[in-house]
Design an enzyme around this catalytic site. Structure first.
Site, PDB file in Angstrom:
ATOM      1  N   ASP A  93      -2.685   8.353  -5.466  1.00 42.73           N
ATOM      2  CA  ASP A  93      -4.016   7.808  -5.187  1.00 42.73           C
ATOM      3  C   ASP A  93      -4.846   8.862  -4.471  1.00 42.73           C
ATOM      4  O   ASP A  93      -4.377   9.498  -3.517  1.00 42.73           O
ATOM      5  CB  ASP A  93      -3.927   6.548  -4.318  1.00 42.73           C
ATOM      6  CG  ASP A  93      -3.648   5.302  -5.153  1.00 42.73           C
ATOM      7  OD1 ASP A  93      -3.257   5.440  -6.325  1.00 42.73           O
ATOM      8  OD2 ASP A  93      -3.806   4.191  -4.626  1.00 42.73           O
ATOM      9  N   ASP A 119       2.755   0.418  -5.104  1.00 43.22           N
ATOM     10  CA  ASP A 119       1.311   0.517  -5.308  1.00 43.22           C
ATOM     11  C   ASP A 119       1.042   1.592  -6.347  1.00 43.22           C
ATOM     12  O   ASP A 119       1.365   1.420  -7.509  1.00 43.22           O
ATOM     13  CB  ASP A 119       0.609   0.783  -3.982  1.00 43.22           C
ATOM     14  CG  ASP A 119      -0.883   0.481  -4.054  1.00 43.22           C
ATOM     15  OD1 ASP A 119      -1.366   0.101  -5.138  1.00 43.22           O
ATOM     16  OD2 ASP A 119      -1.585   0.640  -3.045  1.00 43.22           O
ATOM     17  N   ASP A 167       0.812  -1.208   0.000  1.00 40.62           N
ATOM     18  CA  ASP A 167       0.000   0.000   0.000  1.00 40.62           C
ATOM     19  C   ASP A 167       0.858   1.276   0.000  1.00 40.62           C
ATOM     20  O   ASP A 167       0.431   2.315   0.495  1.00 40.62           O
ATOM     21  CB  ASP A 167      -0.961   0.001   1.199  1.00 40.62           C
ATOM     22  CG  ASP A 167      -2.063   1.044   1.060  1.00 40.62           C
ATOM     23  OD1 ASP A 167      -2.524   1.277  -0.070  1.00 40.62           O
ATOM     24  OD2 ASP A 167      -2.445   1.649   2.083  1.00 40.62           O
ATOM     25  N   ARG A 188      -4.374   2.930 -15.630  1.00 35.30           N
ATOM     26  CA  ARG A 188      -4.831   3.912 -14.644  1.00 35.30           C
ATOM     27  C   ARG A 188      -4.213   5.292 -14.891  1.00 35.30           C
ATOM     28  O   ARG A 188      -3.512   5.836 -14.047  1.00 35.30           O
ATOM     29  CB  ARG A 188      -4.556   3.448 -13.208  1.00 35.30           C
ATOM     30  CG  ARG A 188      -5.232   2.150 -12.853  1.00 35.30           C
ATOM     31  CD  ARG A 188      -5.101   1.813 -11.380  1.00 35.30           C
ATOM     32  NE  ARG A 188      -5.762   0.557 -11.069  1.00 35.30           N
ATOM     33  CZ  ARG A 188      -5.833   0.019  -9.864  1.00 35.30           C
ATOM     34  NH1 ARG A 188      -5.285   0.647  -8.822  1.00 35.30           N
ATOM     35  NH2 ARG A 188      -6.449  -1.134  -9.669  1.00 35.30           N
TER      36      ARG A 188
END
Length: 307
Positions: A124, A120, A95, A175
């Site tokens: 984010d 990760d 993470d 992404r």
């Protein structure tokens, strides 16, 4: 979404290239008062844990060359943050994101940063974090680049609003970004040679893609749609993408939904009155390759900050 923050009468803190202790970035980030953080020397800061930043902070890498590695920056329940002209590379651990924005953080501007090779995400944005701009950043050597909206169970992420402009996604796999629930305005970005898709819109997401350059490599599908069921709904839904004057190169396939679905996507004028859009062109493409990410820039002399 698209914002400019100027902090008046801030205390200016010069920080050193250590992970912790007096005069370090970590010590400056956790102080409660507004602070414009600049760096006394260039170098690499090896973070042993996430570096938390409290509200009303500018972390300004101009004037030096600063690289963060090991872990990343965490923006948790904070507001009015600027992160400018830093490098993020080699973040390791479960993470571990380059910049992690959650929960309930808002009014954040990430400008001219270089991000690559984290375990990760690179950036984010989740858990009701909103009104965020990512501009002139460079992304490379990465798989899951940018996640906006973490999970179909987090229905409160319907509040998310993000602007991404003049960024260069250089061979990142997927992404760029992937979005759930929220609204994202993409304009004048250059995305090339993705590995799965360029942009993904999932459960109720709305993406307004405007004057971007999408240059395919082996994979040609530009926009992807994943159906997921929001925790408070009975049926699964996908997201929507509206494309306006985007440029698709090397066989890139827009894969746009037809019919009235585009009309259901928000328009940026609902959230800010003006923004400057350049036509997608070979000139813009060349500029994006040299003018995104960390730059050798001097600090401005205004607001009492010496060069």
């Amino acid at each position: 979404m698209h914002l400019l923050i100027v902090f008046e009468d801030l205390e200016i803190g010069y920080v050193w290239i250590l992970d912790d202790g007096p005069g370090t970035l970590r010590e400056g980030g956790r102080r409660k008062e507004p602070l414009w953080i600049v760096f006394a020397v260039s170098g690499t800061i090896n973070l042993n844990s996430y570096l938390s930043v409290s509200s009303y902070k500018t972390i300004d890498g101009r004037g030096q060359r600063i690289k963060l590695t090991g872990k990343g920056i965490r923006l948790k329940e904070c507001e009015h943050i600027i992160i400018c002209n830093l490098e993020f590379e080699g973040g390791r651990g479960h993470d571990v994101d380059g910049i992690q924005i959650k929960p309930k953080s808002r009014h954040i501007w990430i400008d001219r940063c270089s991000l690559r090779d984290y375990d990760d995400g690179l950036i984010d944005i989740t858990r009701q974090s909103t009104d965020i701009t990512v501009s002139r950043c460079y992304f490379a050597q990465h798989d899951k680049t940018m996640l906006i909206g973490a999970d179909p169970s987090h229905v409160e992420d319907r509040c998310i609003r993000v602007t991404i402009h003049h960024c260069f996604f250089d061979g990142t796999r997927q992404r760029q970004p992937r979005l759930r629930f929220g609204k994202v305005h993409l304009y004048n970005n250059y995305t090339r040679n993705w590995g799965i898709y360029a942009v993904c819109a999932s459960v109720e997401a709305q993406v307004f893609s405007q004057c971007n350059i999408y240059e395919a490599g082996v994979k040609k599908k530009t926009f992807e749609y994943y159906s997921e069921k929001a925790a408070d709904k009975e049926e699964a839904r996908t997201g929507l993408v509206r494309s306006e004057n985007d440029l698709f190169l090397n066989g890139a396939q827009p894969s746009l939904m037809t019919g009235a679905s585009e009309e259901c996507v928000f328009h940026p004028s609902e959230h800010y009155p003006t923004w400057t859009v350049e036509p997608p062109s070979e000139t813009l493409k060349q500029i994006m390759q040299i003018c995104t990410g960390w730059q050798s820039l001097s600090r401005p002399s205004d607001h009492g900050v010496p060069k």
